[in-house]
Design an enzyme around this catalytic site. Structure first.
Site, PDB file in Angstrom:
ATOM      1  N   CYS A  69       2.024  56.152 -12.255  1.00 20.00           N
ATOM      2  CA  CYS A  69       3.041  55.518 -13.074  1.00 20.00           C
ATOM      3  C   CYS A  69       3.340  54.485 -11.487  1.00 20.00           C
ATOM      4  O   CYS A  69       4.063  53.803 -11.010  1.00 20.00           O
ATOM      5  CB  CYS A  69       4.193  55.612 -13.316  1.00 20.00           C
ATOM      6  SG  CYS A  69       4.416  56.503 -15.089  1.00 20.00           S
TER       7      CYS A  69
HETATM    8  O1  KQY Z   1       5.219  55.364 -16.912  1.00 19.03           O
HETATM    9  C1  KQY Z   1       5.499  54.558 -16.152  1.00 19.03           C
HETATM   10  N1  KQY Z   1       3.608  54.044 -16.301  1.00 19.03           N
HETATM   11  C2  KQY Z   1       5.986  53.987 -15.624  1.00 19.03           C
HETATM   12  C3  KQY Z   1       7.465  55.163 -15.466  1.00 19.03           C
HETATM   13  C4  KQY Z   1       8.377  53.767 -14.990  1.00 19.03           C
HETATM   14  C5  KQY Z   1      10.029  55.058 -15.665  1.00 19.03           C
HETATM   15  C6  KQY Z   1      11.000  54.174 -15.126  1.00 19.03           C
HETATM   16  N2  KQY Z   1      12.172  55.278 -15.194  1.00 19.03           N
END
Ligand code: KQY
Length: 376
Positions: A356
Site C-alpha cells: 500500500c
Molecule cells: O490497501 C491499501 N492499498 C491502502 C491502505 C490505506 C489505509 C489508509 N489508512
C-alpha cells in the site's frame, strides 16, 4: 512537459504489466499525520525508511516528502533513496500514485485515477484529500511520462494485473457505492478494460476482514506470475476471514484467465489475529475527523501485502509466530528472487502495509518510438 492524453491506454495499445515485470523504480510518500500514525509518526517513519532501504537494494526508490518534512525524511532515509518535495494528505502511494502502463515498443505512460480517500463523504478515511488526488500527476511529471486521467474513482490497491490481460479485483471495493455510485458492474468493467488494457476481469467478493479500504484486492490476493495467485488464508472456521478466503479460493478455482488458463492458487496463512494495543491507540491524535484507531480493533494483517521488486520481494513481518513460515512460502512462490522481510507493524497500525505504501514505475521509456526516429 508530460502531456495529458484524451484517449485511453487500451485504445493506444497500452497494458498494465504484472508487478513481477521489470521496474524503472519505486515511489513512496513520507508519513506525517499524527491522527493516523502514532507518536507523531516517528515509529512509522522509521518503518517506511526500512522499507525504502530494502527496496533500494533492488531498484531506485524515490520518496515524496512535504517541505516541512524534507530534512527529517532526508536524514532518516538511506543515501541511495532519492527524496523529492511533494505534498500529500497521507502516505499511501499505491493508491494515490499512477498506475504504469506499457506498450509493445517499450513506451511507458501512467493512469491517474480519481482518488476520494477510500469513500469520500460516505466512509472515507479523512478529509480533505485534494493533495493526494494531485500526487499521480506530479509523479508522472517528474518521471516525464504522459498521463491518462481516468474518469472513475479507483485506487492502485484495488487492482492487480497479470500483465497478460487479466485483472483481479473485489466487489466489496469496486462496486461500493462510495466509489462510483452512478456506475454499475458492466460500466466499471468497461472503464477498467479501457484504462488497464485488460480483457478479463476476475471478481472476488470481500477483501480481508476489517480492511478499512473496503476490501482492497492487494491485501487479499495478488498475481505472483501469470496464471498464479497468492491468497490470504486461515484454516480456522471461527475466524470471519475463513469464509471470505474460502469464497475467494472457490472463485479463483472456477476462473479462467484472459489466456484461458486455470489458476494455481498459493494459500498464504494469515498472521494473528492481531489487534491495536492500548498503548498504540493512545499515541494517535483523535478528534480531527480522520478514522479513529481504538484499542482492541482487529488489524487487517496480511502477508500478501508484499512488494515485488526487480529480483526481490519485500515482505511485511507481522507476527513472530508466523513470519518464518510466511517467508518460506513466499520464497517458494518466487524462485529466483531474494525475499526480504521488514518489520511492518507500524505500517499495519496505519491501515495498510508494504504494498500500500509503494508504487512501481514499469521499465521502459516515455516515448521510445519518437526517440528512435530522432536518432535516424
Ligand atoms: O490497501 C491499501 N492499498 C491502502 C491502505 C490505506 C489505509 C489508509 N489508512
Amino acid at each position: 512537459m508530460a502531456k495529458t492524453l484524451a484517449s485511453t491506454p487500451a485504445a493506444d495499445g497500452y497494458r498494465m504489466p504484472g508487478e513481477f515485470e521489470p521496474h524503472r523504480g519505486c515511489w513512496m510518500l513520507w508519513p506525517v499525520r499524527p491522527d493516523n500514525w502514532r507518536r507523531g509518526a516517528g515509529p512509522a517513519q522509521r518503518a517506511f525508511a526500512a522499507v525504502a532501504a530494502a527496496i533500494s537494494r533492488f531498484e531506485p526508490v524515490t520518496v515524496g516528502a512535504s517541505a516541512a518534512q524534507y530534512e527529517a525524511a532526508r536524514a532518516l532515509l538511506a543515501p541511495a533513496v532519492r527524496v523529492v518535495e511533494l505534498s500529500s494528505d497521507d502516505a499511501w502511494m499505491r493508491d494515490v500514485g499512477p498506475t504504469g502502463v506499457i506498450d509493445d515498443h517499450g513506451a511507458v505512460r501512467g493512469v491517474d485515477w480519481v482518488f476520494n480517500a477510500w469513500g469520500g463523504h460516505h466512509g472515507g478515511l479523512y478529509h480533505p484529500w485534494d493533495q493526494d488526488d494531485a500526487v499521480a500527476r506530479k509523479v508522472l511529471e517528474v518521471e516525464r511520462l504522459d498521463r491518462y486521467r481516468a474518469p472513475m474513482v479507483c485506487e492502485g490497491g484495488a487492482i492487480h494485473a497479470d500483465g497478460e490481460g487479466t485483472l483481479l479485483v473485489t466487489e466489496q471495493c469496486l462496486l461500493n457505492r462510495n466509489r462510483n455510485p452512478t456506475l454499475g458492474r458492466r460500466q466499471i468493467e468497461t472503464l477498467l478494460r479501457a484504462y488497464t488494457g485488460a480483457t478479463t476481469i476476475l471478481w472476488l467478493g470481500q477483501g480481508v476482514f476489517n480492511d478499512e479500504t473496503d476490501g482492497h484486492i492487494d491485501n487479499l490476493a495478488c498475481f505472483t506470475a501469470p496464471g498464479e495467485v497468492a491468497l490470504t488464508w486461515t484454516d480456522n472456521p471461527r475466524d470471519p476471514q475463513h469464509a471470505i478466503s474460502r469464497d475467494a479460493f472457490e472463485r479463483l478455482m472456477d476462473a479462467r484467465d484472459a489466456r484461458g488458463r486455470r489458476l494455481k492458487v498459493h494459500k498464504l496463512p494469515m498472521a494473528g489475529p492481531l489487534r491495536t494495543t492500548r498503548a498504540e491507540a493512545a499515541g494517535v491524535v483523535t478528534g480531527t475527523g480522520a478514522k479513529p484507531r481504538p484499542a482492541g480493533e482487529r488489524l487487517a494483517a496480511s502477508y500478501v501485502n508484499f512488494y515485488i521488486a526487480n529480483g526481490g520481494v519485500v515482505v511485511p513481518l507481522l507476527d513472530a509466530r508466523t513470519d518464518r513460515a510466511a517467508l518460506a512460502k513466499i520464497r517458494r512462490m518466487f524462485p529466483g528472487r531474494k525475499v526480504v522481510g521488514v518489520p511492518a507493524r507500524e505500517i499495519l497500525l496505519g491501515g495498510g502495509n508494504i504494498h500500500c505504501i509503494t508504487q512501481q514505475i514499469p521499465a521502459g521509456s516515455p516515448r521510445p518510438r519518437l526517440a528512435a526516429r530522432g536518432r535516424r
